[in-house]
Design a protein around this motif. Sequence first.
Motif, PDB file in Angstrom:
ATOM      1  N   LYS A   1       0.823  -1.205   0.000  1.00 13.58           N
ATOM      2  CA  LYS A   1       0.000   0.000   0.000  1.00 13.58           C
ATOM      3  C   LYS A   1       0.863   1.263   0.000  1.00 13.58           C
ATOM      4  CE  LYS A   1      -4.154  -1.961   2.118  1.00 13.58           C
ATOM      5  NZ  LYS A   1      -5.151  -1.862   3.219  1.00 13.58           N
ATOM      6  N   ASP A   2       2.014   1.213   0.707  1.00  5.96           N
ATOM      7  CA  ASP A   2       2.902   2.373   0.695  1.00  5.96           C
ATOM      8  C   ASP A   2       3.437   2.637  -0.711  1.00  5.96           C
ATOM      9  OD1 ASP A   2       2.546   2.846   3.357  1.00  5.96           O
ATOM     10  OD2 ASP A   2       4.411   1.880   4.007  1.00  5.96           O
ATOM     11  N   LYS A   3       3.677   1.555  -1.468  1.00  3.15           N
ATOM     12  CA  LYS A   3       4.156   1.703  -2.833  1.00  3.15           C
ATOM     13  C   LYS A   3       3.097   2.369  -3.707  1.00  3.15           C
ATOM     14  CE  LYS A   3       5.954  -0.931  -6.764  1.00  3.15           C
ATOM     15  NZ  LYS A   3       6.285  -2.282  -7.281  1.00  3.15           N
ATOM     16  N   VAL A   4       1.826   1.953  -3.539  1.00  2.90           N
ATOM     17  CA  VAL A   4       0.728   2.557  -4.306  1.00  2.90           C
ATOM     18  C   VAL A   4       0.574   4.036  -3.949  1.00  2.90           C
ATOM     19  CG1 VAL A   4      -1.766   2.510  -4.701  1.00  2.90           C
ATOM     20  CG2 VAL A   4      -0.492   0.358  -4.520  1.00  2.90           C
ATOM     21  N   THR A   5       0.704   4.339  -2.659  1.00  2.00           N
ATOM     22  CA  THR A   5       0.585   5.732  -2.215  1.00  2.00           C
ATOM     23  C   THR A   5       1.692   6.586  -2.811  1.00  2.00           C
ATOM     24  OG1 THR A   5      -0.424   5.034  -0.126  1.00  2.00           O
ATOM     25  CG2 THR A   5       0.518   7.241  -0.198  1.00  2.00           C
ATOM     26  N   ASP A   6       2.924   6.087  -2.785  1.00  2.00           N
ATOM     27  CA  ASP A   6       4.049   6.844  -3.345  1.00  2.00           C
ATOM     28  C   ASP A   6       3.839   7.115  -4.834  1.00  2.00           C
ATOM     29  OD1 ASP A   6       5.233   6.871  -0.886  1.00  2.00           O
ATOM     30  OD2 ASP A   6       6.554   5.150  -1.284  1.00  2.00           O
ATOM     31  N   GLU A   7       3.342   6.115  -5.560  1.00  2.00           N
ATOM     32  CA  GLU A   7       3.129   6.279  -6.997  1.00  2.00           C
ATOM     33  C   GLU A   7       2.077   7.356  -7.282  1.00  2.00           C
ATOM     34  OE1 GLU A   7       2.102   2.438  -8.408  1.00  2.00           O
ATOM     35  OE2 GLU A   7       4.177   1.655  -8.382  1.00  2.00           O
ATOM     36  N   GLN A   8       0.970   7.333  -6.517  1.00  2.00           N
ATOM     37  CA  GLN A   8      -0.092   8.310  -6.762  1.00  2.00           C
ATOM     38  C   GLN A   8       0.346   9.720  -6.360  1.00  2.00           C
ATOM     39  OE1 GLN A   8      -4.116   7.342  -5.837  1.00  2.00           O
ATOM     40  NE2 GLN A   8      -3.822   5.134  -6.012  1.00  2.00           N
ATOM     41  N   VAL A   9       1.138   9.825  -5.298  1.00  2.00           N
ATOM     42  CA  VAL A   9       1.641  11.133  -4.896  1.00  2.00           C
ATOM     43  C   VAL A   9       2.567  11.696  -5.973  1.00  2.00           C
ATOM     44  CG1 VAL A   9       3.123  12.330  -3.238  1.00  2.00           C
ATOM     45  CG2 VAL A   9       1.361  10.768  -2.419  1.00  2.00           C
ATOM     46  N   LYS A  10       3.430  10.834  -6.544  1.00  2.00           N
ATOM     47  CA  LYS A  10       4.329  11.289  -7.600  1.00  2.00           C
ATOM     48  C   LYS A  10       3.556  11.760  -8.829  1.00  2.00           C
ATOM     49  CE  LYS A  10       8.301   8.461  -6.247  1.00  2.00           C
ATOM     50  NZ  LYS A  10       9.181   7.311  -6.618  1.00  2.00           N
ATOM     51  N   GLU A  11       2.443  11.080  -9.151  1.00  2.00           N
ATOM     52  CA  GLU A  11       1.627  11.499 -10.289  1.00  2.00           C
ATOM     53  C   GLU A  11       1.031  12.893 -10.061  1.00  2.00           C
ATOM     54  OE1 GLU A  11      -1.334   8.591 -11.085  1.00  2.00           O
ATOM     55  OE2 GLU A  11       0.083   7.007 -11.622  1.00  2.00           O
ATOM     56  N   LEU A  12       0.547  13.132  -8.840  1.00  2.00           N
ATOM     57  CA  LEU A  12      -0.021  14.446  -8.524  1.00  2.00           C
ATOM     58  C   LEU A  12       1.044  15.530  -8.528  1.00  2.00           C
ATOM     59  CD1 LEU A  12      -2.457  13.399  -5.644  1.00  2.00           C
ATOM     60  CD2 LEU A  12      -3.081  14.047  -7.981  1.00  2.00           C
ATOM     61  N   LEU A  13       2.251  15.202  -8.040  1.00  2.00           N
ATOM     62  CA  LEU A  13       3.351  16.171  -8.058  1.00  2.00           C
ATOM     63  C   LEU A  13       3.759  16.520  -9.486  1.00  2.00           C
ATOM     64  CD1 LEU A  13       5.623  14.827  -5.165  1.00  2.00           C
ATOM     65  CD2 LEU A  13       4.469  17.050  -5.218  1.00  2.00           C
ATOM     66  N   ASN A  14       3.885  15.494 -10.330  1.00  2.00           N
ATOM     67  CA  ASN A  14       4.292  15.723 -11.718  1.00  2.00           C
ATOM     68  C   ASN A  14       3.239  16.523 -12.481  1.00  2.00           C
ATOM     69  OD1 ASN A  14       6.658  14.275 -11.286  1.00  2.00           O
ATOM     70  ND2 ASN A  14       5.740  12.332 -11.933  1.00  2.00           N
ATOM     71  N   ALA A  15       1.964  16.320 -12.135  1.00  2.00           N
ATOM     72  CA  ALA A  15       0.883  17.045 -12.807  1.00  2.00           C
ATOM     73  C   ALA A  15       0.741  18.471 -12.289  1.00  2.00           C
ATOM     74  CB  ALA A  15      -0.442  16.307 -12.632  1.00  2.00           C
ATOM     75  N   GLY A  16       1.415  18.806 -11.179  1.00  2.00           N
ATOM     76  CA  GLY A  16       1.337  20.148 -10.623  1.00  2.00           C
ATOM     77  C   GLY A  16       0.105  20.396  -9.776  1.00  2.00           C
ATOM     78  N   HIS A  17      -0.639  19.328  -9.413  1.00  2.00           N
ATOM     79  CA  HIS A  17      -1.849  19.487  -8.595  1.00  2.00           C
ATOM     80  C   HIS A  17      -1.515  19.691  -7.115  1.00  2.00           C
ATOM     81  CE1 HIS A  17      -4.574  18.835 -11.844  1.00  2.00           C
ATOM     82  NE2 HIS A  17      -4.118  17.636 -12.107  1.00  2.00           N
ATOM     83  N   ILE A  18      -0.383  19.204  -6.672  1.00  2.00           N
ATOM     84  CA  ILE A  18       0.026  19.357  -5.276  1.00  2.00           C
ATOM     85  C   ILE A  18       1.494  19.758  -5.255  1.00  2.00           C
ATOM     86  CG2 ILE A  18      -1.634  17.653  -4.424  1.00  2.00           C
ATOM     87  CD1 ILE A  18       0.682  15.670  -4.171  1.00  2.00           C
ATOM     88  N   TRP A  19       1.954  20.268  -4.126  1.00  2.00           N
ATOM     89  CA  TRP A  19       3.358  20.592  -3.956  1.00  2.00           C
ATOM     90  C   TRP A  19       3.718  20.463  -2.483  1.00  2.00           C
ATOM     91  CZ3 TRP A  19      -0.396  23.969  -5.484  1.00  2.00           C
ATOM     92  CH2 TRP A  19      -0.740  24.973  -4.586  1.00  2.00           C
ATOM     93  N   GLU A  20       5.002  20.294  -2.239  1.00  2.00           N
ATOM     94  CA  GLU A  20       5.477  20.087  -0.875  1.00  2.00           C
ATOM     95  C   GLU A  20       5.580  21.416  -0.149  1.00  2.00           C
ATOM     96  OE1 GLU A  20       9.277  18.060   1.501  1.00  2.00           O
ATOM     97  OE2 GLU A  20       9.211  18.125  -0.698  1.00  2.00           O
ATOM     98  N   ILE A  21       5.139  21.425   1.119  1.00  2.00           N
ATOM     99  CA  ILE A  21       5.246  22.621   1.947  1.00  2.00           C
ATOM    100  C   ILE A  21       5.881  22.242   3.280  1.00  2.00           C
ATOM    101  CG2 ILE A  21       3.248  23.759   0.909  1.00  2.00           C
ATOM    102  CD1 ILE A  21       1.643  22.981   3.345  1.00  2.00           C
TER     103      ILE A  21
END
Length: 262
Positions: free
Chosen positions: A199-219
């Motif tokens: 599940k951690d692997k799936v979470t990391d993959e989806q977070v990377k997709e959102l980061l690459n798409a510019g929908h989220i960013w690290e704060i």
Amino acid sequence: MDLQCYHLEAVETALFGFVGHVVYPEGEIVLPLTLGSQDLKKTVMNSFTVVDSPSSFNIILGRPAMNELRAVVSTYHQKIKFPVGARVGEFRGDQPSSRKCYVEAVWVDQIKTKRKGKKASMDEVGGRVVEKGEVHFVAKEEQEMIEVEPGQQIWVARDLSASTRELTWISPLMSEHQLNILLGSHPVKQKKRHFGPEKDKVTDEQVKELLNAGHIWEIQFLTWLSNVVLVPKSTEKSRMCVDFRDLNKACPKDHHPLPKID
């Protein structure tokens, strides 16, 4: 106003609803009121009630003053017209000042519903203090619909510049979302949860997709922190959601929730 030669007359009547609460006047004063410009102006003696309270308004003209001036008011044209002998004098308003006064009234209504007996400042909205320049409000009649992308339309202010209209994203200086937090609520930071290697692997993959798409960013330096939750889908895959239960508890409940929009 440097009025040393004028004296306030005592007043015992309180004002209600002036800035959202009871205001006790400092007194009354009679001053010459002049409207118009150059040769088309009119002066009358008018009685003013003086209050010590923050507001966008410098003065408020009541019906006695309007009757004395024999004035006709047009809120649509933002003008006051009045007779000056055989001619007509005119006093012009402006949209920025009117919008500022309207926003001030909206703040008062929001704070009044949130106060519930608790002391709150004029500029405390949604659990945080905002600068007056942060709030931007445009009346419906001052807006127009434009097409930002094929099939996608948005309402904008009519007085926007051409360069601003061509923006494909909304600057925080123009409009910014803020959390509507109840006064007195404290931010909650959830401890990090582990769901196992798969599940951690799936979470990391989806977070990377959102980061690459510019929908989220690290704060950094978070005030609220919520864990993600994986919800199984019918396709045997997982949908990543966010556990906002702590945040929802700190937000006021909507008395008119959305219907089934599907």
